[in-house]
Design a protein around this motif. Sequence first.
Motif, PDB file in Angstrom:
ATOM      1  N   ALA A 208       3.526  -7.542 -28.435  1.00 24.60           N
ATOM      2  CA  ALA A 208       4.186  -8.670 -27.761  1.00 24.60           C
ATOM      3  C   ALA A 208       4.056  -9.951 -28.571  1.00 24.60           C
ATOM      4  N   ASP A 276       7.897 -12.055 -23.156  1.00 27.00           N
ATOM      5  CA  ASP A 276       8.420 -10.720 -23.490  1.00 27.00           C
ATOM      6  C   ASP A 276       7.531  -9.614 -22.924  1.00 27.00           C
ATOM      7  N   THR A 299      12.068  -7.490 -17.750  1.00 28.37           N
ATOM      8  CA  THR A 299      10.783  -7.899 -18.328  1.00 28.37           C
ATOM      9  C   THR A 299       9.844  -6.702 -18.421  1.00 28.37           C
TER      10      THR A 299
END
Length: 556
Positions: A208, A276, A299
């Motif tokens: 991420a 994210d 998401t």
Amino acid sequence: MSREIKEEVQLNTAQMLIKCLEAEGVEYIFGIPGEENLEVMNAIADSSIKFITTRHEQGAAFMADVYGRLTGNAGVCLATLGPGATNLVTGVADADSDGAPVVAITGQVGTERMHITSHQFLDLCKMFEPITKRSKQIVRPDTVNEIVRLAFKYAESEKPGACHIDLPVNIAKMPVSIGEKPLEKKIPPKEHADLSTIEDAASEIFKAKNPVILAGSGAVRGNTSKAVTEFATKLKIPVINTMMAKGIIPFDNKYSMWTIGIPQKDYVNKIIEEADLVITVGYDIVEYAPSKWNPKGQTEIVHIDARPSHINKLYQPVVEVVGDISDALYNIMRRTSSKAEPVKALEIKAKMLAEHESYAEDNGFPMKPQRILNDVRKVMGREDIVISDVGAHKMWIARHYNCYEPNTCIISNGFATMGIAIPGAIAAKLINPDKKVLAIAGDGGFMMNDQELETALRIGTPIVVLVFNDNNYGLIKWKQEEQYGKSCYVNFTNPDFVKFAESMHAKGYRVEKAEDLIPTLEEAFKQNVPVVIDCQVDYEENLKLTNHLKEIYGNI
């Protein structure tokens, strides 16, 4: 040679019930005596348990609710049959929705007249069934120990909630077989997450670019504050908390982004919107629906909790780490590396901080809610406790009253029930006599359980109640004005709250100007009786906030 043989005393069902409660570690029972629980009342009088006589059964249920939430041990409330039992319903439902362990005990008609129309008879097990984890009637004296153990086991197991025990008046008087005794309370060992899920979660976090932690009430119940704070600080991941997880990370920690949950899109919504990866820690969808922060279902989510995730099409985790939360966080932390500083989130926090601090010296009167809560934070210590009622003030508390420690700001946000603040504060003060306990209520919520001020006085719990006075059901007025540009049927008149307090042998103060609030609060906390502070609030700020957030959101 002679030996003495000690005869066992035969107990009746009510006495065995109370012996079982003692074995569960029950300190208090909150409630009102009634004709169908007289046998139980006599048994309580001969026990180590303190009975707190309340002025309404709803107050008793809310006291048990907050007791359970703050201690993790089931709070116990008691009422008689019929109207006594129905008066428990709102508080029991609140506990069950908010994850507070509670055991509600009701009296009932004798079993010999349940099959016919009877005075004050309702099928209470059916009534409590939708708002509890278990609802059982004692119909045989020799089952009381099993039913009590069952109730406490389910009330206190994750996710905690309410359980109900119904005791018919004739069964209460029946003898229990000699040799029957309370069942031993056993605490199950902690369960640890599967290693493969730990590694998968670490991998997702490593990949991420802009992760965010969303911490919920399960993180508070799991005593994970230390682990969450270390996890966020080491990995440099911003933390957003729900209303019920305030203080899970100290609000002055660099990575604390404060609270999400008001109806409008706020600064923190932008942080989660741009993530994210959302790492949910002890998150419960009843607190803040996934549709509010993941409306398109796009998401990526890593779910970390003691329980598997809820079923919701907008909450579909790519990894579920199920087990002891702290243990899981430490294990994940060891298997991934820290991120770059979350520059955008830190910039947003700086804007939030500047906006909040801009109200610190606002001397307008009636007082702006932002200034009121700024002053309250200055008076309350790090571990002192605020109990919020439900109304417009709850939104301002969510936004402007920040916490250093978990369980120092109690908000009902699953069932979101008006009237909880005063009885809740009484329970909090019973548990924490050396801490300041402040109930904050709107004038609407205050009047729903203000009778419990007499209970507070009688049992020696000198709570302070701060009333946001605007002569309206302010939150509904706010929503009406947002949606229709006008309001209706929400205004009312109030008594003189100072004289009202004095009539109950408490103390009353009225804030006449903004500069008076801090010294008034300080004086109030020196008293040895309950105190009511009447503070006029400027709720023109409600719509101003709506419009302000609409204006700035696109530019955050």
